[in-house]
Scaffold this motif. Structure first.
Motif, PDB file in Angstrom:
ATOM      1  N   ARG A  61       0.687  -1.253  -0.046  1.00 33.57           N
ATOM      2  CA  ARG A  61      -0.304   0.014   0.136  1.00 33.57           C
ATOM      3  C   ARG A  61       0.790   1.272   0.088  1.00 33.57           C
ATOM      4  O   ARG A  61       1.933   1.387   0.997  1.00 33.57           O
ATOM      5  CB  ARG A  61      -0.977   0.058   1.115  1.00 33.57           C
ATOM      6  N   PRO A  62       0.614   2.245  -0.951  1.00 33.18           N
ATOM      7  CA  PRO A  62       1.480   3.294  -0.906  1.00 33.18           C
ATOM      8  C   PRO A  62       1.730   4.047   0.552  1.00 33.18           C
ATOM      9  O   PRO A  62       2.763   4.701   0.649  1.00 33.18           O
ATOM     10  CB  PRO A  62       1.085   4.022  -2.124  1.00 33.18           C
ATOM     11  N   ILE A  63       0.755   4.239   1.066  1.00 36.41           N
ATOM     12  CA  ILE A  63       1.003   5.141   2.273  1.00 36.41           C
ATOM     13  C   ILE A  63       1.685   4.431   3.209  1.00 36.41           C
ATOM     14  O   ILE A  63       2.337   4.914   4.023  1.00 36.41           O
ATOM     15  CB  ILE A  63      -0.655   5.492   2.764  1.00 36.41           C
ATOM     16  N   GLN A  64       1.721   3.061   3.252  1.00 35.97           N
ATOM     17  CA  GLN A  64       2.375   2.238   4.112  1.00 35.97           C
ATOM     18  C   GLN A  64       3.821   2.203   3.757  1.00 35.97           C
ATOM     19  O   GLN A  64       4.842   2.456   4.262  1.00 35.97           O
ATOM     20  CB  GLN A  64       1.877   0.953   4.346  1.00 35.97           C
ATOM     21  N   LEU A  65       4.138   2.068   2.442  1.00 35.30           N
ATOM     22  CA  LEU A  65       5.309   2.141   1.896  1.00 35.30           C
ATOM     23  C   LEU A  65       6.414   3.315   2.071  1.00 35.30           C
ATOM     24  O   LEU A  65       7.352   3.450   2.498  1.00 35.30           O
ATOM     25  CB  LEU A  65       5.320   1.943   0.438  1.00 35.30           C
ATOM     26  N   ILE A  66       5.541   4.680   1.850  1.00 36.78           N
ATOM     27  CA  ILE A  66       6.162   5.725   2.294  1.00 36.78           C
ATOM     28  C   ILE A  66       6.333   6.010   3.646  1.00 36.78           C
ATOM     29  O   ILE A  66       7.581   6.406   4.358  1.00 36.78           O
ATOM     30  CB  ILE A  66       5.543   6.936   1.643  1.00 36.78           C
ATOM     31  N   ALA A  67       5.411   5.652   4.534  1.00 37.96           N
ATOM     32  CA  ALA A  67       5.588   5.891   5.997  1.00 37.96           C
ATOM     33  C   ALA A  67       6.818   4.992   6.604  1.00 37.96           C
ATOM     34  O   ALA A  67       7.803   5.274   7.553  1.00 37.96           O
ATOM     35  CB  ALA A  67       4.371   5.438   6.526  1.00 37.96           C
ATOM     36  N   ASP A  68       6.946   3.570   6.129  1.00 37.05           N
ATOM     37  CA  ASP A  68       7.985   2.755   6.821  1.00 37.05           C
ATOM     38  C   ASP A  68       9.106   3.141   6.205  1.00 37.05           C
ATOM     39  O   ASP A  68      10.052   2.938   6.816  1.00 37.05           O
ATOM     40  CB  ASP A  68       7.525   1.493   6.310  1.00 37.05           C
ATOM     41  N   SER A  69       9.285   3.502   4.706  1.00 36.45           N
ATOM     42  CA  SER A  69      10.561   4.023   4.316  1.00 36.45           C
ATOM     43  C   SER A  69      10.945   5.234   5.133  1.00 36.45           C
ATOM     44  O   SER A  69      12.267   5.277   5.341  1.00 36.45           O
ATOM     45  CB  SER A  69      10.481   4.136   2.804  1.00 36.45           C
ATOM     46  N   SER A  70      10.274   6.269   5.292  1.00 36.98           N
ATOM     47  CA  SER A  70      10.375   7.592   6.011  1.00 36.98           C
ATOM     48  C   SER A  70      10.990   7.069   7.342  1.00 36.98           C
ATOM     49  O   SER A  70      12.097   7.891   7.932  1.00 36.98           O
ATOM     50  CB  SER A  70       9.409   8.501   6.053  1.00 36.98           C
ATOM     51  N   LYS A  71      10.429   6.240   8.220  1.00 38.07           N
ATOM     52  CA  LYS A  71      10.800   5.713   9.573  1.00 38.07           C
ATOM     53  C   LYS A  71      12.309   5.067   9.571  1.00 38.07           C
ATOM     54  O   LYS A  71      12.927   5.384  10.715  1.00 38.07           O
ATOM     55  CB  LYS A  71       9.660   5.102  10.065  1.00 38.07           C
TER      56      LYS A  71
END
Length: 626
Positions: A61-71
């Motif tokens: 899911r795009p929103i999870q991909l960006i959030a997990d990558s940023s973290k």
């Protein structure tokens, strides 16, 4: 009502035989494969669990991909200059910008679903060997994916256990007549049968919910008889906590249970403490994993609130950040109020078309002779009220099966209390004709529920026998044979597939998938994250899921700049014979993507123009990662 220990065993055996026969017909003759996106999604996660990969998901899911990558330290929303600066700083500290141990799109952990149903499926998959994809791949001409039947079989087993559990619990609370009648309405209800073979977690939730009500009733009986009731409350809390771990929507009736226990049992509020402690104990590990993975204790499950507010959770899931989700405060309040009202409008359908279930609301005004029965109805009502608010937020307000729709958990108990109320009225006002009226009312109510199924039963059996060799898939929009064979064979294991059926492709093709975004800039950002880990989008799959039941304005509004891509199949279906129009290639916004995926040899027509696979033939893919 008769004492629970009276009567012969004949009613039980009648219920059991009909349960096995009707469920068998639904499973063997009327099953067309999984048709729920959520059921396929949970199944592909369960397969990864069976492989020893934990709750890893192929659906990104795009929103999870960006959030997990940023973290993990890699924020793809930064510019190239900012990333180079950050990389230089980390290099000075002996660290790397890309830390595959902390984050990798190839090993992304699911934070959308409650884990219990997935773990149950994973245990079955391990025993059956479904974790070995090659062992179960579709090779013949069968149109039904065999592991779909195994997923459905898990739901069927818990449906059978739930009906038998309801018989025991309701026989104890009321009598054999009410217990038998309620179970028969469950067996002949189309909605119950659909859930029973859907692969969704509702049947497992119903099993735990039934036993939660049983132990709650035991606590009420013990309290009236001046016996200890702490342990029944504890066991009830364990059952309702399991409901929560099966589907996060179960947290809402759990709040209702907490309120009832706090008000009903004295000293007020004291017995909420063990219930709350058990709930927190059960939730501790999933919450910890969500926090360490995504930085939020709710994970991506939080965004399912958009199902009620926007009509679809995918609108939120394919956004890059929370600020991209189009939710306004005023709109949210209006949507919640409208959804609660709509829950009342479709209550009869979501209760399984059980007429006497609606009478439960009138039964609230009736005082039953047995005090624990009278109090149990308020406990159930308390849980239902909070559940209705939760469903207004987290589910689509329309009839039919849905992972967030849990009215079906209350249906057996609503029916039992409603039936008891009606039978009491008949006994009070017409004693001489009571037996005839009782039988007539119960028969009429049962026929209202069962007639649609009984009328279609011969047709179901006949079609099931004629198509037993190949089966009939849930097409449109799902075509397991094409996904399992052509999509898998035409794509690389290390590539990601951009598609409008991410759950189906992840399950049937065992490939990593991404939802189709609405902006090309979002696609660029997502592929940027993948490129840091040696991955890329290697193909795009467009299916009828994009356009089925939608007009062109709805498609354009939802898919934005990608609308020409998802509409191309519909246009080709009308123009391919004479002058085919490839509108994907003529889109200005998609021009660079068309250079990669829109070449003459790139298109693979899997099911005519209704299902098209666009392959990137220009760039070499990353190393294969199984």
């Amino acid at each position: 009502m008769n004492p629970p220990n009276t009567g012969s065993r004949a009613p039980f055996f009648i219920v059991l035989i009909l349960l096995l026969v009707i469920t068998g017909v639904q499973f063997f003759f009327n099953f067309r494969g999984l048709s729920s996106d959520a059921a396929m999604d949970q199944a592909q996660i369960a397969r990864n669990v069976a492989r020893g990969e934990g709750l890893a998901t192929h659906r990104i899911r795009p929103i999870q991909l960006i959030a997990d990558s940023s973290k993990s330290g890699l924020n793809p929303l930064l510019s190239d200059a900012q990333l180079r600066e950050q990389e230089a700083i980390l290099a000075g500290q002996g660290k790397s910008l890309v830390d595959a141990e902390n984050f990798s799109p190839y090993k992304l952990r699911d934070t959308r679903y409650a884990p219990l149903n997935i773990l149950v499926e994973a245990a079955v998959f391990k025993l059956a060997g479904i974790h070995n994809y090659e062992l179960w791949k579709m090779t013949g001409d069968s149109m039904i994916y065999l592991p779909d039947r195994i997923v459905a079989a898990v739901s069927v087993i818990f449906f059978i256990l739930s009906v038998l559990s309801c018989y025991y619990v309701l026989r104890r609370i009321f009598d054999t007549t009410i217990a038998s009648f309620t179970c028969l309405t469950m067996i002949f209800s189309n909605l119950f049968l659909q859930y029973a073979t859907s692969g969704l977690p509702q049947m497992l939730m119903l099993f735990f919910f039934t036993w939660g009500v049983h132990f709650l009733y035991t606590a009420l009986v013990n309290d009236q008889e001046n016996r200890k009731f702490l342990w029944p409350i504890v066991f009830s809390a364990i059952c309702f906590s399991c409901v929560c771990l099966t589907g996060w929507i179960g947290l809402w009736p759990m709040v209702g249970f907490l309120l009832f226990v706090g008000i009903r049992f004295k000293p007020h509020g004291l017995y909420c403490l063990p219930v709350l402690a058990i709930l927190l104990l059960f939730l501790a590990y999933p919450v910890y994993i969500n926090k360490t993975t995504s930085g939020s204790i709710f994970g991506t499950a939080f965004y399912t609130i958009c199902t009620g507010l926007l009509g679809s959770e995918s609108t939120a899931m394919k956004a890059l950040v929370f600020g991209d989700i189009p939710i306004g405060a005023q709109t949210a309040v209006i949507s919640i109020i409208n959804n609660i009202i709509t829950q009342g409008d479709i209550l009869y359908e979501n209760l399984g078309h059980l007429p006497l279930a609606l009478v439960f609301l009138l039964a609230l005004l009736h005082t039953f002779k047995k005090k624990p029965v009278n109090q149990a109805k308020w406990g159930i009502f308390s849980m239902w009220c909070l559940a209705t608010v939760g469903m207004a937020l987290y589910t689509v307000n329309k009839p039919g099966i849905s992972i967030g729709q849990i009215q079906i958990l209350f249906s057996p108990f609503f029916t039992a209390f409603g039936t008891a109320f009606v039978l009491n009225l008949i006994a009070r006002h017409s004693k001489e004709a009571a037996p005839v009226l009782r039988g007539g009312v119960l028969l009429l109510a049962l026929l209202v529920t069962a007639l649609p199924l009984l009328l279609s039963l011969p047709h179901i059996v006949r079609v099931g026998i004629l198509t037993a060799h190949r089966g009939i898939p849930a097409w449109p929009p799902y075509y397991p044979l094409g996904i399992s064979q052509e999509v898998r064979n035409q794509t690389k294991a290390g590539d990601f597939i951009l598609t409008d059926q991410p759950a189906a492709v992840s399950w049937y093709a065992d490939r990593k998938t991404l939802d189709i975004p609405s902006l090309v800039s979002h696609f660029t950002t997502l592929e940027r994250v993948l490129s840091f880990h040696g991955g890329k989008v290697g193909s795009i799959l467009v299916t009828p899921s994009s356009t089925m039941g939608k007009d062109i304005r709805a498609v354009s509004g939802y898919y934005g700049e990608f609308a020409p891509l998802v509409l191309e199949g519909s246009i080709l279906g009308q123009t391919r014979d004479k002058n085919p129009v490839y509108i994907f290639n003529h889109s200005g916004a998609l021009s660079k993507l068309a250079e990669r995926f829109g070449q003459s040899d790139s298109r693979q027509f899997i099911m005519g123009a209704d299902m098209i696979l666009y392959r990137d033939l220009q760039q070499p893919g990353p190393a294969l990662q199984n």
